[in-house]
Design a protein around this motif. Structure first.
Motif, PDB file in Angstrom:
ATOM      1  N   LEU A   1      37.832-157.421  50.491  1.00 19.37           N
ATOM      2  CA  LEU A   1      38.237-158.005  49.215  1.00 19.37           C
ATOM      3  C   LEU A   1      37.134-158.839  48.566  1.00 19.37           C
ATOM      4  CD1 LEU A   1      41.874-159.073  50.094  1.00 19.37           C
ATOM      5  CD2 LEU A   1      41.209-157.232  48.587  1.00 19.37           C
ATOM      6  N   ALA A   2      35.971-158.896  49.201  1.00 16.10           N
ATOM      7  CA  ALA A   2      34.892-159.716  48.643  1.00 16.10           C
ATOM      8  C   ALA A   2      34.598-159.359  47.176  1.00 16.10           C
ATOM      9  CB  ALA A   2      33.636-159.582  49.495  1.00 16.10           C
ATOM     10  N   PRO A   3      34.543-158.060  46.809  1.00 19.20           N
ATOM     11  CA  PRO A   3      34.300-157.760  45.386  1.00 19.20           C
ATOM     12  C   PRO A   3      35.432-158.244  44.474  1.00 19.20           C
ATOM     13  CG  PRO A   3      33.953-155.810  46.749  1.00 19.20           C
ATOM     14  CD  PRO A   3      34.577-156.844  47.622  1.00 19.20           C
TER      15      PRO A   3
ATOM     16  N   PHE B   1      32.367-149.207  55.079  1.00 21.62           N
ATOM     17  CA  PHE B   1      33.733-148.697  55.127  1.00 21.62           C
ATOM     18  C   PHE B   1      33.772-147.212  54.739  1.00 21.62           C
ATOM     19  CE2 PHE B   1      33.903-153.213  54.001  1.00 21.62           C
ATOM     20  CZ  PHE B   1      34.533-153.674  55.143  1.00 21.62           C
ATOM     21  N   ALA B   2      34.709-146.488  55.345  1.00 21.66           N
ATOM     22  CA  ALA B   2      34.848-145.051  55.057  1.00 21.66           C
ATOM     23  C   ALA B   2      35.166-144.854  53.568  1.00 21.66           C
ATOM     24  CB  ALA B   2      35.961-144.470  55.906  1.00 21.66           C
ATOM     25  N   ASN B   3      34.562-143.854  52.981  1.00 18.21           N
ATOM     26  CA  ASN B   3      34.693-143.657  51.531  1.00 18.21           C
ATOM     27  C   ASN B   3      35.756-142.587  51.218  1.00 18.21           C
ATOM     28  OD1 ASN B   3      34.377-143.207  48.835  1.00 18.21           O
ATOM     29  ND2 ASN B   3      32.148-143.128  48.892  1.00 18.21           N
ATOM     30  N   ASN B   4      36.903-143.056  50.743  1.00 20.03           N
ATOM     31  CA  ASN B   4      38.011-142.140  50.465  1.00 20.03           C
ATOM     32  C   ASN B   4      37.725-141.224  49.264  1.00 20.03           C
ATOM     33  OD1 ASN B   4      40.752-141.445  49.141  1.00 20.03           O
ATOM     34  ND2 ASN B   4      41.301-142.070  51.196  1.00 20.03           N
ATOM     35  N   ASN B   5      36.803-141.663  48.388  1.00 20.91           N
ATOM     36  CA  ASN B   5      36.486-140.838  47.213  1.00 20.91           C
ATOM     37  C   ASN B   5      35.945-139.467  47.605  1.00 20.91           C
ATOM     38  OD1 ASN B   5      37.257-142.840  45.530  1.00 20.91           O
ATOM     39  ND2 ASN B   5      35.204-143.630  45.186  1.00 20.91           N
ATOM     40  N   GLN B   6      35.492-139.369  48.847  1.00 21.17           N
ATOM     41  CA  GLN B   6      34.948-138.104  49.343  1.00 21.17           C
ATOM     42  C   GLN B   6      35.984-136.984  49.243  1.00 21.17           C
ATOM     43  OE1 GLN B   6      32.066-137.329  49.912  1.00 21.17           O
ATOM     44  NE2 GLN B   6      31.988-135.622  51.319  1.00 21.17           N
ATOM     45  N   PHE B   7      37.261-137.333  49.312  1.00 24.00           N
ATOM     46  CA  PHE B   7      38.311-136.318  49.225  1.00 24.00           C
ATOM     47  C   PHE B   7      38.361-135.675  47.835  1.00 24.00           C
ATOM     48  CE2 PHE B   7      39.566-138.472  53.011  1.00 24.00           C
ATOM     49  CZ  PHE B   7      40.161-137.483  53.775  1.00 24.00           C
ATOM     50  N   PHE B   8      37.806-136.368  46.839  1.00 20.87           N
ATOM     51  CA  PHE B   8      37.838-135.844  45.473  1.00 20.87           C
ATOM     52  C   PHE B   8      36.466-135.390  45.009  1.00 20.87           C
ATOM     53  CE2 PHE B   8      41.083-139.076  46.033  1.00 20.87           C
ATOM     54  CZ  PHE B   8      42.220-138.387  45.671  1.00 20.87           C
ATOM     55  N   GLU B   9      35.430-136.021  45.552  1.00 20.83           N
ATOM     56  CA  GLU B   9      34.087-135.760  45.008  1.00 20.83           C
ATOM     57  C   GLU B   9      33.286-134.751  45.813  1.00 20.83           C
ATOM     58  OE1 GLU B   9      32.384-139.622  44.939  1.00 20.83           O
ATOM     59  OE2 GLU B   9      33.568-140.263  43.237  1.00 20.83           O
TER      60      GLU B   9
ATOM     61  N   ALA C   1      37.677-152.951  35.358  1.00 19.56           N
ATOM     62  CA  ALA C   1      37.024-153.639  36.493  1.00 19.56           C
ATOM     63  C   ALA C   1      38.053-154.079  37.521  1.00 19.56           C
ATOM     64  CB  ALA C   1      36.246-154.834  35.976  1.00 19.56           C
ATOM     65  N   VAL C   2      39.219-154.474  37.064  1.00 25.22           N
ATOM     66  CA  VAL C   2      40.268-154.938  37.987  1.00 25.22           C
ATOM     67  C   VAL C   2      40.683-153.793  38.909  1.00 25.22           C
ATOM     68  CG1 VAL C   2      42.652-155.769  38.129  1.00 25.22           C
ATOM     69  CG2 VAL C   2      41.110-156.690  36.390  1.00 25.22           C
ATOM     70  N   TYR C   3      40.917-152.622  38.312  1.00 27.77           N
ATOM     71  CA  TYR C   3      41.337-151.474  39.138  1.00 27.77           C
ATOM     72  C   TYR C   3      40.205-151.054  40.073  1.00 27.77           C
ATOM     73  CZ  TYR C   3      45.292-151.182  36.033  1.00 27.77           C
ATOM     74  OH  TYR C   3      46.422-151.485  35.342  1.00 27.77           O
ATOM     75  N   ARG C   4      39.002-151.144  39.560  1.00 25.55           N
ATOM     76  CA  ARG C   4      37.865-150.681  40.355  1.00 25.55           C
ATOM     77  C   ARG C   4      37.714-151.522  41.633  1.00 25.55           C
ATOM     78  NH1 ARG C   4      35.103-146.742  38.035  1.00 25.55           N
ATOM     79  NH2 ARG C   4      35.737-146.983  35.884  1.00 25.55           N
ATOM     80  N   VAL C   5      37.867-152.834  41.471  1.00 20.03           N
ATOM     81  CA  VAL C   5      37.703-153.656  42.681  1.00 20.03           C
ATOM     82  C   VAL C   5      38.976-153.642  43.527  1.00 20.03           C
ATOM     83  CG1 VAL C   5      35.883-155.168  41.838  1.00 20.03           C
ATOM     84  CG2 VAL C   5      38.253-155.775  41.436  1.00 20.03           C
ATOM     85  N   ALA C   6      40.125-153.542  42.868  1.00 23.60           N
ATOM     86  CA  ALA C   6      41.379-153.536  43.639  1.00 23.60           C
ATOM     87  C   ALA C   6      41.499-152.266  44.478  1.00 23.60           C
ATOM     88  CB  ALA C   6      42.562-153.657  42.702  1.00 23.60           C
ATOM     89  N   ALA C   7      40.778-151.223  44.079  1.00 19.50           N
ATOM     90  CA  ALA C   7      40.853-149.952  44.821  1.00 19.50           C
ATOM     91  C   ALA C   7      40.181-150.055  46.182  1.00 19.50           C
ATOM     92  CB  ALA C   7      40.197-148.845  44.006  1.00 19.50           C
ATOM     93  N   LEU C   8      39.412-151.114  46.406  1.00 24.20           N
ATOM     94  CA  LEU C   8      38.694-151.312  47.679  1.00 24.20           C
ATOM     95  C   LEU C   8      37.874-150.074  48.040  1.00 24.20           C
ATOM     96  CD1 LEU C   8      41.493-153.031  49.810  1.00 24.20           C
ATOM     97  CD2 LEU C   8      39.691-154.116  48.479  1.00 24.20           C
ATOM     98  N   GLY C   9      37.248-149.531  47.050  1.00 19.80           N
ATOM     99  CA  GLY C   9      36.376-148.380  47.298  1.00 19.80           C
ATOM    100  C   GLY C   9      37.057-147.035  47.186  1.00 19.80           C
ATOM    101  N   SER C  10      38.390-147.025  47.013  1.00 18.32           N
ATOM    102  CA  SER C  10      39.110-145.738  46.922  1.00 18.32           C
ATOM    103  C   SER C  10      39.656-145.547  45.509  1.00 18.32           C
ATOM    104  CB  SER C  10      40.256-145.709  47.930  1.00 18.32           C
ATOM    105  OG  SER C  10      39.792-146.011  49.199  1.00 18.32           O
ATOM    106  N   GLU C  11      38.769-145.672  44.514  1.00 25.02           N
ATOM    107  CA  GLU C  11      39.259-145.636  43.132  1.00 25.02           C
ATOM    108  C   GLU C  11      39.838-144.285  42.711  1.00 25.02           C
ATOM    109  OE1 GLU C  11      34.695-145.904  42.778  1.00 25.02           O
ATOM    110  OE2 GLU C  11      36.264-146.807  43.948  1.00 25.02           O
TER     111      GLU C  11
END
Lengths: 260, 244
Positions: A173-175, A214-222, B51-61
Motif C-alpha cells: 500500500l506504500a503507493p 510482487f507478482a504482476n497480475n497484469n500478465q494475464f491480460f498483457e 490515479a486512485v484506481y491505479r494505486v488501489a489496484a496494487l499493481g493489478s489494474e
C-alpha cells in the motif's frame, strides 16, 4: 554443517503435512475456482481472461495468509516448547536454524502453490500457469521472510501474524499512502505534525521492498515477456531478502535463551 | 450430564423484568425502525481519479478494471430488482466507461457495453451519449474499436435515424490508416450511408476515386465497389444527374 542444517529442516517439516491443512488447502482452492467461475459467468465478454486473473489474485491473498500462519505457528511452537534451548545446547548455530527456516518457507510455498499451477494450467494455459507459479513463489518467499522475522522477534503467535500482514500490506500500500500524502499536502502546509509524518513515511519507504517484487497480475491480460518480469522480480527479491536476512540474524543472535 | 431447567417464575425478579422489557424493545424497534428492505435505487456516482484506481489496484489494474466493469454492469440490479437503464445517469456512465478504458486500454469491454448494452435505451439523448463514448474510444485506439464504431454507425442510422451523424462516423471509419486490417464493408460504410442519404453523386465520386487510387487490393472489395458504382450510375443516369 550442511547435513545438520538439512536435519534441522527435516525436523521443521515434521507434523506439517496433516489432514487438516490439506483439507484447508483443498477448500481454499475450491473457493478460488468457484469465485473465478462466478465472475466469468457475470462477464458478458472476455470471461476467459477474467476468470484465471481473478483466481490468480485470490490465490495470492489466500496463500500468503496461510503461509504467514504456518510459519509463525512453527516458530511460536519452538518458543513455547523451549526448542531453542535444546537446539542451542547441540552443536548447531543460529545461522543454521535460520537457513533451515528459509528452506521450510520455500518448501511450504512450493507445496501450497502446486495445486494452483494445475488449476491455472487447466483454466488458462501452461505459460501463464508457469509464470504465476514462479512469480507467486517469489512473492511468498518474501512474505515467509516477513513472517519469520516477526515470529522470531515477537515470540508470540497473534502479534507475529499481525505484524507480518502489516509489513506486507504496508509494502503493497506504500503507493496508496504516498498518493494520500501528496494529495493532502496542500491542505496541511502549516501542520508541522503532518509534514513530519510525511517525511517519516518517505524514509520508511526506503526500508520497504521495491514494487517489482510482487507478482504482476497484469500478465494475464498483457502477455508481456515473462522472463523479463521474473528476472526483475528475482533481482528485487534478492536485494531485499539479503536485507531481511541480516536483520533477522541480528535480532536472533541478540536473543538470550537461557532465561530460566 | 443431566441438567434440569428451573421454571421461569423461579428466576430473580430483575432478570424476568429485564427479559420482558428487552423483548418489547426489540419487537418495538423492529416494528417501527426496521430498515426498508424494498429496492431503493442508488444513483451512479462519478468515478474517482484515475490515479486512485491505479494505486488501489496494487499493481493489478487490468484485473481491477474488469472487476469495476462488472460492478458497473451490475449497477442496474439492486436488491434483487433489475432497474431500467434509463434511470442511470448517463453522463456519469460515460465517465465510468472512459475511466475503465484508461485503466485497461487493452480491453474492449467498455466499448462493448456502450454499443451493445447501454445503447438499448428508448431515450435518444442517452443513445447519443453512448455513441460519443464509442467515438472517443475509437479515436484513442481505432485498431481495437473499429468494430464498435461500425455498430455506432448502425445505431445512428437505424436507431436514431440521424444520417448526418452516421455519415460523420462512417467517414472516420473510412479514414482509418490502411495498416489497420478491417473487412471492406467497414471502410465502405461511408458509401452506403451516402447512398442512403441520396447523395448519389458524392457516393459515385468516392467509389470512383477509391477504385482509381489502387488502394483496394482485395478482389471481393473491388467487386463490391464496382457493383455498387454500377448501381449508383444506373440510378443517376435514370435521373440524368451524372456530373462530368
Amino acid at each position: 554443517m550442511v547435513r545438520q542444517t538439512i536435519a534441522l529442516f527435516h525436523y521443521q517439516l515434521l507434523g506439517l503435512v496433516n489432514r487438516k491443512l490439506l483439507l484447508l488447502l483443498g477448500a481454499l482452492y475450491l473457493l478460488i475456482f468457484l469465485a473465478g467461475q462466478f465472475a466469468a459467468e457475470l462477464a458478458i465478454i472476455n470471461s476467459e481472461l477474467l476468470a484465471p486473473a481473478l483466481q490468480a489474485e485470490l490465490m495470492r491473498y489466500a496463500l500468503l495468509v496461510l503461509l504467514i500462519i504456518v510459519v509463525c505457528t512453527r516458530v511460536a511452537t519452538d518458543y513455547k516448547t523451549a526448542q531453542f534451548e535444546r537446539l542451542l545446547s547441540m552443536p548447531v548455530s543460529r545461522l543454521q536454524y535460520i537457513i533451515a527456516q528459509y528452506l521450510f518457507v520455500m518448501s511450504c510455498a512450493a507445496a501450497c502453490l502446486a495445486p494452483g499451477l494445475i488449476l491455472l494450467w487447466l483454466v488458462a494455459d501452461a505459460n501463464l500457469a508457469v509464470y504465476w507459479f514462479s512469480a507467486l513463489f517469489l512473492e511468498l518467499l518474501l512474505v515467509g521472510q516477513f513472517a519469520l522475522l516477526a515470529a522470531i522477534s515477537l515470540e508470540n503467535l497473534p502479534a507475529a501474524v499481525l505484524l507480518s500482514l502489516g509489513l506486507y500490506l504496508l509494502s503493497r500500500l506504500a503507493p496508496v499512502l504516498d498518493l494520500v500524502f501528496s494529495r493532502s499536502m496542500p491542505f496541511y502546509e502549516e501542520e508541522k505534525g503532518f509534514q513530519l509524518t510525511h517525511k517519516l513515511f518517505e524514509l520508511i519507504q526506503y526500508l520497504l521492498p521495491d514494487g517489482r517484487v510482487f507478482a504482476n497480475n497484469n500478465q494475464f491480460f498483457e502477455r508481456a515477456a515473462a522472463t523479463d518480469l521474473l528476472a526483475g522480480q528475482a533481482v528485487s527479491l534478492l536485494v531485499y531478502s539479503g536485507f531481511v536476512f541480516v536483520v533477522l540474524l541480528v535480532d536472533f543472535y541478540r536473543k538470550e535463551f537461557n532465561r530460566s | 450430564m443431566n441438567v434440569r431447567e428451573r421454571p421461569f417464575s423461579s428466576l430473580p425478579r430483575a432478570v424476568q423484568v429485564a427479559f420482558v422489557l428487552w423483548l418489547a424493545l426489540q419487537l418495538g424497534y423492529m416494528t417501527f425502525y426496521r430498515a426498508d428492505p424494498s429496492a431503493r435505487f442508488e444513483t451512479l456516482d462519478k468515478p474517482a481519479d484515475d490515479a486512485v484506481y491505479r494505486v488501489a489496484a496494487l499493481g493489478s489494474e487490468r484485473l481491477l478494471s474488469y472487476l469495476l466493469t462488472l460492478e458497473l454492469q451490475l449497477h442496474d440490479a439492486q436488491s434483487g430488482v433489475h432497474l431500467p437503464y434509463s434511470r442511470l445517469n448517463f453522463e456519469h456512465l460515460k465517465q465510468w466507461l472512459l475511466a475503465l478504458h484508461r485503466l485497461n486500454p487493452l480491453s474492449d469491454y467498455p466499448a462493448f457495453l456502450a454499443s451493445r448494452v447501454y445503447s438499448q435505451n428508448p431515450d435518444d439523448s442517452k443513445v447519443r451519449i453512448m455513441i460519443d463514448v464509442i467515438d472517443e474510444l475509437f479515436a484513442r485506439d481505432a485498431r481495437r474499436h473499429w468494430r464498435r464504431m461500425t455498430e455506432a454507425v448502425l445505431l445512428a442510422k437505424h436507431r436514431l435515424g440521424d444520417l448526418p451523424l452516421a455519415l460523420e462516423l462512417a467517414r472516420k471509419l473510412s479514414r482509418m490508416p490502411r495498416e489497420i486490417e478491417t473487412p471492406y464493408w467497414a471502410r465502405d460504410m461511408e458509401i452506403i450511408v451516402l447512398d442512403e442519404m441520396n447523395e448519389k453523386e458524392s457516393a459515385r465520386m468516392l467509389i470512383s476515386s477509391l477504385l482509381q487510387s489502387g488502394e483496394i487490393s482485395d478482389a471481393d472489395e473491388r467487386r463490391f465497389l464496382e457493383q455498387r458504382l454500377l448501381k449508383i450510375q444506373q440510378e443517376l443516369s435514370g435521373t440524368g444527374q451524372i456530373a462530368e
